[in-house]
Design a protein around this motif. Structure first.
Motif, PDB file in Angstrom:
ATOM      1  N   THR A   1      28.069  32.850  43.897  1.00  0.00           N
ATOM      2  CA  THR A   1      26.920  31.942  44.115  1.00  0.00           C
ATOM      3  C   THR A   1      27.125  30.619  43.776  1.00  0.00           C
ATOM      4  O   THR A   1      26.899  29.710  44.508  1.00  0.00           O
ATOM      5  N   ARG A   2      28.136  30.233  42.847  1.00  0.00           N
ATOM      6  CA  ARG A   2      28.299  28.932  42.304  1.00  0.00           C
ATOM      7  C   ARG A   2      29.376  28.412  43.253  1.00  0.00           C
ATOM      8  O   ARG A   2      29.339  27.121  43.753  1.00  0.00           O
TER       9      ARG A   2
ATOM     10  N   PHE B   1      39.693  28.794  46.668  1.00  0.00           N
ATOM     11  CA  PHE B   1      39.610  29.473  45.385  1.00  0.00           C
ATOM     12  C   PHE B   1      39.914  31.217  45.842  1.00  0.00           C
ATOM     13  O   PHE B   1      39.622  31.597  46.775  1.00  0.00           O
ATOM     14  N   GLU B   2      40.059  31.858  44.584  1.00  0.00           N
ATOM     15  CA  GLU B   2      40.045  33.279  44.866  1.00  0.00           C
ATOM     16  C   GLU B   2      39.946  33.978  43.492  1.00  0.00           C
ATOM     17  O   GLU B   2      40.598  33.650  42.528  1.00  0.00           O
ATOM     18  N   TRP B   3      39.619  35.240  43.699  1.00  0.00           N
ATOM     19  CA  TRP B   3      39.158  36.005  42.313  1.00  0.00           C
ATOM     20  C   TRP B   3      38.564  37.459  42.820  1.00  0.00           C
ATOM     21  O   TRP B   3      38.272  37.650  43.993  1.00  0.00           O
ATOM     22  N   LEU B   4      38.723  38.020  41.832  1.00  0.00           N
ATOM     23  CA  LEU B   4      38.149  39.539  41.921  1.00  0.00           C
ATOM     24  C   LEU B   4      36.653  39.461  41.746  1.00  0.00           C
ATOM     25  O   LEU B   4      36.121  39.043  40.812  1.00  0.00           O
TER      26      LEU B   4
ATOM     27  N   VAL C   1      32.484  31.821  51.418  1.00  0.00           N
ATOM     28  CA  VAL C   1      33.427  33.038  50.654  1.00  0.00           C
ATOM     29  C   VAL C   1      33.474  34.197  51.636  1.00  0.00           C
ATOM     30  O   VAL C   1      32.396  34.498  52.392  1.00  0.00           O
ATOM     31  N   GLN C   2      34.667  34.612  51.605  1.00  0.00           N
ATOM     32  CA  GLN C   2      34.850  36.050  52.341  1.00  0.00           C
ATOM     33  C   GLN C   2      35.355  37.212  51.455  1.00  0.00           C
ATOM     34  O   GLN C   2      36.144  36.942  50.653  1.00  0.00           O
ATOM     35  N   GLU C   3      34.723  38.367  51.955  1.00  0.00           N
ATOM     36  CA  GLU C   3      35.162  39.520  50.999  1.00  0.00           C
ATOM     37  C   GLU C   3      36.558  40.182  51.556  1.00  0.00           C
ATOM     38  O   GLU C   3      36.504  40.241  52.862  1.00  0.00           O
TER      39      GLU C   3
ATOM     40  N   THR D   1      37.586  47.571  43.781  1.00  0.00           N
ATOM     41  CA  THR D   1      37.390  46.313  43.580  1.00  0.00           C
ATOM     42  C   THR D   1      37.631  45.396  44.763  1.00  0.00           C
ATOM     43  O   THR D   1      37.903  46.158  45.935  1.00  0.00           O
ATOM     44  N   THR D   2      37.166  44.076  44.883  1.00  0.00           N
ATOM     45  CA  THR D   2      36.929  43.579  46.109  1.00  0.00           C
ATOM     46  C   THR D   2      37.634  41.948  45.610  1.00  0.00           C
ATOM     47  O   THR D   2      37.241  41.374  44.608  1.00  0.00           O
ATOM     48  N   LEU D   3      38.353  41.529  46.771  1.00  0.00           N
ATOM     49  CA  LEU D   3      38.907  40.275  46.429  1.00  0.00           C
ATOM     50  C   LEU D   3      38.092  39.267  47.292  1.00  0.00           C
ATOM     51  O   LEU D   3      37.478  39.346  48.435  1.00  0.00           O
ATOM     52  N   LEU D   4      37.701  38.102  46.680  1.00  0.00           N
ATOM     53  CA  LEU D   4      36.771  37.061  47.269  1.00  0.00           C
ATOM     54  C   LEU D   4      37.536  35.932  47.459  1.00  0.00           C
ATOM     55  O   LEU D   4      38.231  35.597  46.707  1.00  0.00           O
TER      56      LEU D   4
END
Length: 281
Positions: A91-92, A79-82, A100-102, A270-273
């Motif tokens: 959290t989900r 998965f990938e999102w801002l 999950v990595q920032e 902003t940060t990509l997760l």
């Protein structure tokens, strides 16, 4: 450009650029990008899912449905999102058992000039064509670069590069990337040794006047020679010269961020997760 406007551009980019290389399958508020051809024409990472505008409504069941489809396709459950666009999703995702990595994002100051970086004697910079003899090794190089974290000189060199270049030919990545280069969907730039061996690479994919520079990597034996700066600056200059006005990138280490700062990149607010897939650069 305001932080809000920049984030909106980055969100639009992530929502559309992958459609150059993949189909989209929707699972409620989650969208899964599914490659229609073998190989890895985008960042070299797996097919992944990202939230749509309704990200706040993502449920555990939605995540489970996407993961089941990824297993069916034989790709990592990624998965990938801002972070700012979907603040509750982390959290989900973690509750589902995925790490999950920032990845903080930086954007190029639109008013700052970007200049070509100095190169060691004998090293040249070249935009690679689809039929360039250096292309297989250039596609292979990030696999070696990202396998060894940090910026210290490593042991992987030309012999390992030749071995992985054979792998990218065999696994379809080379054949898939060539049409993307011909169509202008991918621009790949390499720093080359006098014999034509790629020592460092970087690329970008343009969409709607925006581009993310990714895949910036240096052959471990060639590190600490200024090549990473050169193959970051060159794609940025090329993108600007070809109608891109918003250039950004992600980073994983502060040492790398310092290189980008010297080139004119600034924190993007902003940060990509990323869950279950590698960093871009």
């Amino acid at each position: 450009m305001s932080v809000a406007a920049l984030r909106a551009r980055i969100e639009q980019y992530y929502a559309t650029v992958l459609l150059l290389f993949a189909d989209a399958e929707d699972f409620g508020p989650l969208r899964l990008f599914v490659r229609t051809e073998p190989g890895t024409p985008y960042y070299g990472g797996p097919s992944h899912a990202q939230p749509t505008a309704e990200a706040a409504t993502v449920t555990t069941a939605d995540i489970a449905r996407v993961r089941a489809r990824q297993r069916e396709l034989g790709v990592p459950e990624a998965f990938e999102w801002l972070a700012e666009a979907a603040p509750t999703l982390r959290t989900r995702i973690e509750a589902a058992g995925l790490p999950v990595q920032e990845r903080p994002l930086m954007a190029l100051d639109p008013h700052a000039p970007v200049r070509p970086q100095p190169l060691p004697d004998g090293i040249t910079i070249r935009k690679l064509t689809a039929d360039d003899p250096a292309l297989p090794a250039a596609l292979a190089l990030p696999r070696l670069a990202f396998a060894v974290a940090g910026t210290s000189v490593g042991s992987a060199g030309r012999a390992e590069l030749a071995r992985v270049a054979a792998e990218v030919t065999a696994d379809g990545a080379l054949a898939t990337t060539r049409p993307a280069i011909r169509a202008g969907h991918k621009t790949l730039i390499a720093a080359l040794a006098p014999d034509g061996t790629p020592l460092a690479v970087g690329h970008y994919h343009p969409a709607h006047g925006t581009a993310e520079i990714g895949g910036v990597g240096t052959l471990p034996t060639a590190r600490r020679r200024g090549l990473a700066a050169a193959v970051t600056a060159a794609p940025a200059i090329h993108a600007r010269d070809h109608g891109v006005d918003t250039v950004f990138l992600a980073y994983a280490e502060d040492a790398v961020a310092r290189i980008y700062t010297r080139l004119g990149f600034r924190p993007a607010g902003t940060t990509l997760l990323i869950a279950n897939q590698p960093a871009r650069s």
